[in-house]
Design a protein around this motif. Sequence first.
Motif, PDB file in Angstrom:
ATOM      1  N   HIS A   1       0.726  -1.294   0.093  1.00  0.00           N
ATOM      2  CA  HIS A   1      -0.036   0.092  -0.064  1.00  0.00           C
ATOM      3  C   HIS A   1       0.981   1.336   0.035  1.00  0.00           C
ATOM      4  CE1 HIS A   1      -3.603  -2.437   0.702  1.00  0.00           C
ATOM      5  NE2 HIS A   1      -3.260  -2.783   2.013  1.00  0.00           N
ATOM      6  N   ALA A   2       0.539   2.173  -0.638  1.00  0.00           N
ATOM      7  CA  ALA A   2       1.134   3.653  -0.553  1.00  0.00           C
ATOM      8  C   ALA A   2       0.643   4.065   0.734  1.00  0.00           C
ATOM      9  CB  ALA A   2       0.913   4.514  -1.744  1.00  0.00           C
ATOM     10  N   SER A   3       1.342   3.878   1.701  1.00  0.00           N
ATOM     11  CA  SER A   3       0.918   4.229   3.007  1.00  0.00           C
ATOM     12  C   SER A   3       1.880   4.135   4.280  1.00  0.00           C
ATOM     13  CB  SER A   3      -0.268   3.537   3.699  1.00  0.00           C
ATOM     14  OG  SER A   3       0.231   2.265   4.143  1.00  0.00           O
ATOM     15  N   THR A   4       1.803   4.827   5.308  1.00  0.00           N
ATOM     16  CA  THR A   4       2.766   4.210   6.374  1.00  0.00           C
ATOM     17  C   THR A   4       2.654   3.032   6.892  1.00  0.00           C
ATOM     18  OG1 THR A   4       1.739   5.148   8.237  1.00  0.00           O
ATOM     19  CG2 THR A   4       2.842   6.809   7.072  1.00  0.00           C
ATOM     20  N   GLY A   5       3.233   2.477   7.934  1.00  0.00           N
ATOM     21  CA  GLY A   5       3.132   1.222   8.359  1.00  0.00           C
ATOM     22  C   GLY A   5       1.391   1.172   9.140  1.00  0.00           C
TER      23      GLY A   5
ATOM     24  N   TRP B   1       5.568 -20.563  10.770  1.00  0.00           N
ATOM     25  CA  TRP B   1       5.272 -20.317  12.026  1.00  0.00           C
ATOM     26  C   TRP B   1       3.578 -19.897  12.200  1.00  0.00           C
ATOM     27  CZ3 TRP B   1       8.544 -15.858  14.966  1.00  0.00           C
ATOM     28  CH2 TRP B   1      10.113 -16.538  15.339  1.00  0.00           C
ATOM     29  N   HIS B   2       2.932 -20.203  11.203  1.00  0.00           N
ATOM     30  CA  HIS B   2       1.559 -20.443  10.976  1.00  0.00           C
ATOM     31  C   HIS B   2       0.891 -18.627  11.201  1.00  0.00           C
ATOM     32  CE1 HIS B   2       1.870 -24.717  10.568  1.00  0.00           C
ATOM     33  NE2 HIS B   2       2.369 -24.581  11.546  1.00  0.00           N
ATOM     34  N   LEU B   3       1.609 -17.761  10.662  1.00  0.00           N
ATOM     35  CA  LEU B   3       1.047 -16.482  10.949  1.00  0.00           C
ATOM     36  C   LEU B   3      -0.050 -16.214   9.891  1.00  0.00           C
ATOM     37  CD1 LEU B   3       4.739 -14.833  11.452  1.00  0.00           C
ATOM     38  CD2 LEU B   3       2.853 -16.026  13.162  1.00  0.00           C
ATOM     39  N   ASP B   4      -0.973 -15.433  10.070  1.00  0.00           N
ATOM     40  CA  ASP B   4      -1.976 -15.494   9.186  1.00  0.00           C
ATOM     41  C   ASP B   4      -2.005 -14.157   8.576  1.00  0.00           C
ATOM     42  OD1 ASP B   4      -3.449 -17.898   9.381  1.00  0.00           O
ATOM     43  OD2 ASP B   4      -3.911 -17.267  11.633  1.00  0.00           O
ATOM     44  N   VAL B   5      -1.725 -12.918   9.169  1.00  0.00           N
ATOM     45  CA  VAL B   5      -1.437 -11.725   8.765  1.00  0.00           C
ATOM     46  C   VAL B   5      -0.217 -10.985   9.259  1.00  0.00           C
ATOM     47  CG1 VAL B   5      -2.437  -9.398   8.442  1.00  0.00           C
ATOM     48  CG2 VAL B   5      -4.008 -11.297   8.578  1.00  0.00           C
ATOM     49  N   VAL B   6       0.518 -10.561   8.106  1.00  0.00           N
ATOM     50  CA  VAL B   6       1.620 -10.156   8.813  1.00  0.00           C
ATOM     51  C   VAL B   6       1.955  -8.720   8.062  1.00  0.00           C
ATOM     52  CG1 VAL B   6       4.272  -9.932   8.560  1.00  0.00           C
ATOM     53  CG2 VAL B   6       3.335 -12.175   8.911  1.00  0.00           C
ATOM     54  N   VAL B   7       2.067  -7.543   8.815  1.00  0.00           N
ATOM     55  CA  VAL B   7       2.612  -6.496   8.330  1.00  0.00           C
ATOM     56  C   VAL B   7       3.641  -5.667   8.395  1.00  0.00           C
ATOM     57  CG1 VAL B   7      -0.199  -5.757   8.436  1.00  0.00           C
ATOM     58  CG2 VAL B   7       1.591  -4.846  10.007  1.00  0.00           C
TER      59      VAL B   7
ATOM     60  N   LYS C   1      11.728   1.133   8.329  1.00  0.00           N
ATOM     61  CA  LYS C   1      12.397   0.587   9.233  1.00  0.00           C
ATOM     62  C   LYS C   1      13.482  -0.315   8.793  1.00  0.00           C
ATOM     63  CE  LYS C   1       8.957   2.371  12.081  1.00  0.00           C
ATOM     64  NZ  LYS C   1       8.408   2.037  13.141  1.00  0.00           N
ATOM     65  N   ALA C   2      13.514  -1.536   8.905  1.00  0.00           N
ATOM     66  CA  ALA C   2      14.856  -2.240   8.263  1.00  0.00           C
ATOM     67  C   ALA C   2      14.901  -2.278   6.759  1.00  0.00           C
ATOM     68  CB  ALA C   2      14.774  -3.781   8.934  1.00  0.00           C
ATOM     69  N   PHE C   3      13.732  -2.066   6.107  1.00  0.00           N
ATOM     70  CA  PHE C   3      14.057  -1.922   4.771  1.00  0.00           C
ATOM     71  C   PHE C   3      14.900  -0.668   4.134  1.00  0.00           C
ATOM     72  CE2 PHE C   3      10.159  -4.721   5.209  1.00  0.00           C
ATOM     73  CZ  PHE C   3      10.222  -5.453   4.092  1.00  0.00           C
ATOM     74  N   MET C   4      15.143   0.118   4.982  1.00  0.00           N
ATOM     75  CA  MET C   4      16.216   1.275   4.808  1.00  0.00           C
ATOM     76  C   MET C   4      15.806   2.053   3.816  1.00  0.00           C
ATOM     77  SD  MET C   4      19.948  -1.007   4.584  1.00  0.00           S
ATOM     78  CE  MET C   4      19.645  -1.861   3.200  1.00  0.00           C
ATOM     79  N   LEU C   5      14.253   2.422   3.579  1.00  0.00           N
ATOM     80  CA  LEU C   5      13.872   3.284   2.699  1.00  0.00           C
ATOM     81  C   LEU C   5      13.063   4.426   3.576  1.00  0.00           C
ATOM     82  CD1 LEU C   5      12.209   0.564   0.445  1.00  0.00           C
ATOM     83  CD2 LEU C   5      14.078   1.813   0.190  1.00  0.00           C
ATOM     84  N   PRO C   6      12.713   5.606   2.742  1.00  0.00           N
ATOM     85  CA  PRO C   6      11.987   6.664   3.457  1.00  0.00           C
ATOM     86  C   PRO C   6      10.300   6.003   3.661  1.00  0.00           C
ATOM     87  CG  PRO C   6      13.011   7.417   1.502  1.00  0.00           C
ATOM     88  CD  PRO C   6      12.981   6.070   1.356  1.00  0.00           C
ATOM     89  N   THR C   7       9.712   6.629   4.602  1.00  0.00           N
ATOM     90  CA  THR C   7       8.286   6.307   4.855  1.00  0.00           C
ATOM     91  C   THR C   7       7.483   6.249   3.726  1.00  0.00           C
ATOM     92  OG1 THR C   7       8.617   7.453   6.852  1.00  0.00           O
ATOM     93  CG2 THR C   7       6.710   6.809   6.632  1.00  0.00           C
ATOM     94  N   GLY C   8       6.525   5.515   3.360  1.00  0.00           N
ATOM     95  CA  GLY C   8       5.666   5.629   2.256  1.00  0.00           C
ATOM     96  C   GLY C   8       5.156   4.445   1.803  1.00  0.00           C
ATOM     97  N   LEU C   9       5.674   2.729   2.238  1.00  0.00           N
ATOM     98  CA  LEU C   9       5.182   1.757   1.691  1.00  0.00           C
ATOM     99  C   LEU C   9       4.798   0.875   2.990  1.00  0.00           C
ATOM    100  CD1 LEU C   9       7.817   0.720  -1.030  1.00  0.00           C
ATOM    101  CD2 LEU C   9       5.404   1.377  -1.414  1.00  0.00           C
TER     102      LEU C   9
END
Length: 384
Positions: free
Chosen positions: A60-64, A181-187, A192-200
């Motif tokens: 999404h074009a959004s913050t976390g 780990w059987h996680l159903d939704v991961v956001v 953060k660790a992706f080393m990019l500006p905010t926005g995705l």
Amino acid sequence: MKEWPYRLLAPGPVQLPPEVKSILARDMIHHRTPEFSRVLVKVLANLKKVFATTQDVIMHASTGSGAMESAVVNCFSPGDEVLVIVSGKFGSRWAEMCEGYGLKVSKLEVPWGHAVDPRAVEKALKNPNIMGVFCQACETSTAVLHPIKEIADQVKDRPQTLMLVDAITAIGSTPLPMDSWHLDVVVAGSQKAFMLPTGLGFIALSQKAWTFYEQAKLPKFYFDAKAELQANRKGDTHFSSTVPLTLALDWVLEKWIKDGLDTSIRRCETLARSLGAAMDVLGLQPFSKAPSPSVTAIVVPPEVDGSRWRDLLESKYNLTVMGGQDQLKGKILRVGHLGYITDEDQIGAVEALGLSLKELSIQIALKQIERATAAAAQVLAEKS
Ligand SMILES: *Cc1c(COP(=O)(O)O)cnc(C)c1O
């Protein structure tokens, strides 16, 4: 007087690699071009590797927080009963979001600085009506790492319940394999660790979560996961693509895959251990009882004014770190281990922490600061 280069050691946003900066400075291209479409398709495939899932990862074009909201609107209906683990500011945010959307929220309150006890989750799950368990993998406000696998193990055999994980400061900094780990939704989020500006904002749904999607009656439009996925299948995005961020993300993901997916995780762990070694020498205590490799929370010594300490680091040492939020305001300092942090940055930050404390009239000898930077440097040198 020594010149201090600007350093940003926050748990997001973070310092950017030089390659990312140069990609972001390129001429704009249109998103409806074969050139961009090729990159988008590759990025979406590579994101699956990073999330360790066979499911699609949506951007999404959004913050976390947008991705957190997407998780709520895509999976639930008004009145659905959910359990939200609240151990800090971001847990509270998910609880507020769920309440805002009219879900029936049970909060499992955990004292700040502590990880949730999986047995407390087990007890709360005696209620058969709970349809979702929401938890942060790393609660960034307290620097706590939660036992996600243990919690997910209790959810996986309940067909009526989803395990939803805010991995915004976990993906890329600590292992969190979605499928095994059987996680159903991961956001996750880009700054953060992706080393990019905010926005995705990133979100992935398990097969079980997609069956919830089919039943979910909460209103949605911009964050409609299926509409996004259908566009992705055609090499497109539902709305205008964030072209520069996506091109830069492509570089990051290719690098992670080339270097090995655990390289970024190991770097965060090394930086956290390096700061820990320096803190031992300086007599500083960690706040978190279950420390995360993404961020370290330092207890502000009782004789020090926490906001003065942070201001001094910023004004004199050109170092941005974060203070505490809400009930922890003035009580902790949070130093991030995410993003592009060189050894020089890390050692410079340790030196600035020591010198600023000395200036705030803490009993610290210059020799001790030297030993602290040496201890931090030694851990960095062990890395390979
Ligand atoms: C940073 C962060 C968020 C929110 O991110 P925004 O991009 O500011 O919306 C949510 N959860 C956690 C754990 C975070 O660290």
